[in-house]
Write a protein that holds these residues in place. Structure first.
Motif, PDB file in Angstrom:
ATOM      1  N   HIS A  12     -15.007  16.828   2.708  1.00  0.00           N
ATOM      2  CA  HIS A  12     -13.948  15.843   2.588  1.00  0.00           C
ATOM      3  C   HIS A  12     -12.950  16.567   1.484  1.00  0.00           C
ATOM      4  O   HIS A  12     -11.849  16.371   1.487  1.00  0.00           O
ATOM      5  N   ARG A  13     -13.528  16.947   0.488  1.00  0.00           N
ATOM      6  CA  ARG A  13     -12.756  17.759  -0.673  1.00  0.00           C
ATOM      7  C   ARG A  13     -11.899  18.622   0.153  1.00  0.00           C
ATOM      8  O   ARG A  13     -10.664  18.856  -0.313  1.00  0.00           O
ATOM      9  N   LYS A  65      -5.893  13.853   7.546  1.00  0.00           N
ATOM     10  CA  LYS A  65      -6.946  14.248   6.963  1.00  0.00           C
ATOM     11  C   LYS A  65      -8.466  14.242   7.504  1.00  0.00           C
ATOM     12  O   LYS A  65      -8.901  15.228   7.510  1.00  0.00           O
ATOM     13  N   GLN A  66      -8.613  13.506   8.524  1.00  0.00           N
ATOM     14  CA  GLN A  66      -9.496  13.225   9.441  1.00  0.00           C
ATOM     15  C   GLN A  66      -9.638  14.361  10.531  1.00  0.00           C
ATOM     16  O   GLN A  66     -10.736  14.901  10.637  1.00  0.00           O
ATOM     17  N   GLU A  67      -8.654  14.708  10.724  1.00  0.00           N
ATOM     18  CA  GLU A  67      -8.546  16.193  11.937  1.00  0.00           C
ATOM     19  C   GLU A  67      -8.996  17.173  11.066  1.00  0.00           C
ATOM     20  O   GLU A  67      -9.764  18.125  11.497  1.00  0.00           O
ATOM     21  N   HIS A  68      -8.498  17.336   9.847  1.00  0.00           N
ATOM     22  CA  HIS A  68      -9.050  18.483   8.769  1.00  0.00           C
ATOM     23  C   HIS A  68     -10.616  18.432   8.644  1.00  0.00           C
ATOM     24  O   HIS A  68     -11.471  19.400   8.789  1.00  0.00           O
ATOM     25  N   TYR A  69     -11.045  17.235   8.267  1.00  0.00           N
ATOM     26  CA  TYR A  69     -12.718  17.100   8.157  1.00  0.00           C
ATOM     27  C   TYR A  69     -13.447  17.379   9.283  1.00  0.00           C
ATOM     28  O   TYR A  69     -14.382  18.019   9.313  1.00  0.00           O
ATOM     29  N   ARG A  70     -12.700  16.909  10.537  1.00  0.00           N
ATOM     30  CA  ARG A  70     -13.661  17.182  11.852  1.00  0.00           C
ATOM     31  C   ARG A  70     -13.621  18.821  11.893  1.00  0.00           C
ATOM     32  O   ARG A  70     -14.692  19.249  12.426  1.00  0.00           O
ATOM     33  N   ARG A  71     -12.462  19.503  11.797  1.00  0.00           N
ATOM     34  CA  ARG A  71     -12.538  20.839  11.854  1.00  0.00           C
ATOM     35  C   ARG A  71     -13.381  21.363  10.931  1.00  0.00           C
ATOM     36  O   ARG A  71     -14.285  22.455  11.400  1.00  0.00           O
ATOM     37  N   LEU A  72     -13.608  21.103   9.740  1.00  0.00           N
ATOM     38  CA  LEU A  72     -14.311  21.610   8.609  1.00  0.00           C
ATOM     39  C   LEU A  72     -15.929  21.355   9.000  1.00  0.00           C
ATOM     40  O   LEU A  72     -16.809  22.247   8.921  1.00  0.00           O
ATOM     41  N   ALA A  73     -16.158  20.039   9.458  1.00  0.00           N
ATOM     42  CA  ALA A  73     -17.348  19.622   9.475  1.00  0.00           C
ATOM     43  C   ALA A  73     -18.024  20.286  10.662  1.00  0.00           C
ATOM     44  O   ALA A  73     -19.437  20.460  10.639  1.00  0.00           O
ATOM     45  N   GLY A  74     -17.235  20.858  11.631  1.00  0.00           N
ATOM     46  CA  GLY A  74     -17.863  21.464  12.803  1.00  0.00           C
ATOM     47  C   GLY A  74     -18.706  22.814  12.469  1.00  0.00           C
ATOM     48  O   GLY A  74     -19.446  23.224  13.271  1.00  0.00           O
ATOM     49  N   GLY A  75     -18.548  22.990  11.271  1.00  0.00           N
ATOM     50  CA  GLY A  75     -19.230  24.443  11.127  1.00  0.00           C
ATOM     51  C   GLY A  75     -20.707  24.204  10.351  1.00  0.00           C
ATOM     52  O   GLY A  75     -21.322  25.098  10.131  1.00  0.00           O
ATOM     53  N   GLY A  76     -21.078  22.919  10.231  1.00  0.00           N
ATOM     54  CA  GLY A  76     -22.359  22.450   9.760  1.00  0.00           C
ATOM     55  C   GLY A  76     -22.293  22.308   8.436  1.00  0.00           C
ATOM     56  O   GLY A  76     -21.245  22.244   7.743  1.00  0.00           O
TER      57      GLY A  76
END
Length: 190
Positions: A12-13, A65-76
């Motif tokens: 999120h950050r 922001k949610q698009e960025h979050y989903r991209r980042l969270a995909g890495g685990g």
């Protein structure tokens, strides 16, 4: 689990930082992201921008922001630094270990498995196991009971906060005897 074992705020950050970078916004405070804790993204947008926004603009930016979050969270999941080693040390010393979370059992098991921590905990208590969520102590009492450990502090249970989302002062005010930023260099007994 969230904020103690897994730095659930890391993605999120980073997503907020990516959005602000896209917009060319320099936050007024280094801990700007604290403004977002406990708020829907659409409410956090104007706070982070330091100005009022239309509802449509706030929604558009919150979606980005949610698009960025989903991209980042995909890495685990991101582990709190040093936690894997600390929990491994506890297991080697046969210190009772439980996870007491307000998250769903599915989310707890998924995150702990992806983080390669699930097998290091004897007991997992999740939202489905209790009637009252945090801050009610039911989840902690149930976890202690399932471990066969008396939940009183005099029995050796201590509250040590991890300052991934809250400051040391906030954690101490909530009852933590001390706070750590992460588990680097923390050993048992802590």
């Amino acid at each position: 689990m969230d904020g103690v074992l897994i730095d659930s705020g890391a993605h999120h950050r980073a997503a907020w930082r990516a959005l602000l970078d896209e917009l060319g916004v320099v936050p007024a405070e280094p801990d700007y992201w604290r403004l977002t804790i406990g708020r829907p993204s659409v409410e956090a947008v104007p706070l982070l921008l330091g100005r009022e926004t239309s509802w449509a603009e706030a929604q558009r930016l919150a979606a980005r922001k949610q698009e960025h979050y989903r991209r980042l969270a995909g890495g685990g999941p991101v582990l709190v630094r040093g936690v894997a080693e600390f929990v491994t040390d506890l297991a080697a010393r046969s210190v009772p270990r439980a996870v007491a979370s307000s998250a769903s059992r599915h989310d707890v098991d998924t995150l702990l498995t992806r983080a390669r921590l699930r097998d290091r905990f004897e007991v997992v208590v999740a939202a489905e196991d209790v009637r009252h969520g945090k801050p009610d102590p039911e989840v902690y009492l149930l976890a202690a009971g399932r471990l066969g450990v008396a939940p009183e502090r005099s029995a050796g249970m201590r509250a040590i906060g991890v300052s991934t989302a809250h400051t040391e002062a906030e954690l101490r005010a909530a009852g933590a005897e001390r706070a750590v930023e992460d588990f680097e260099g923390v050993s048992w007994p802590a």
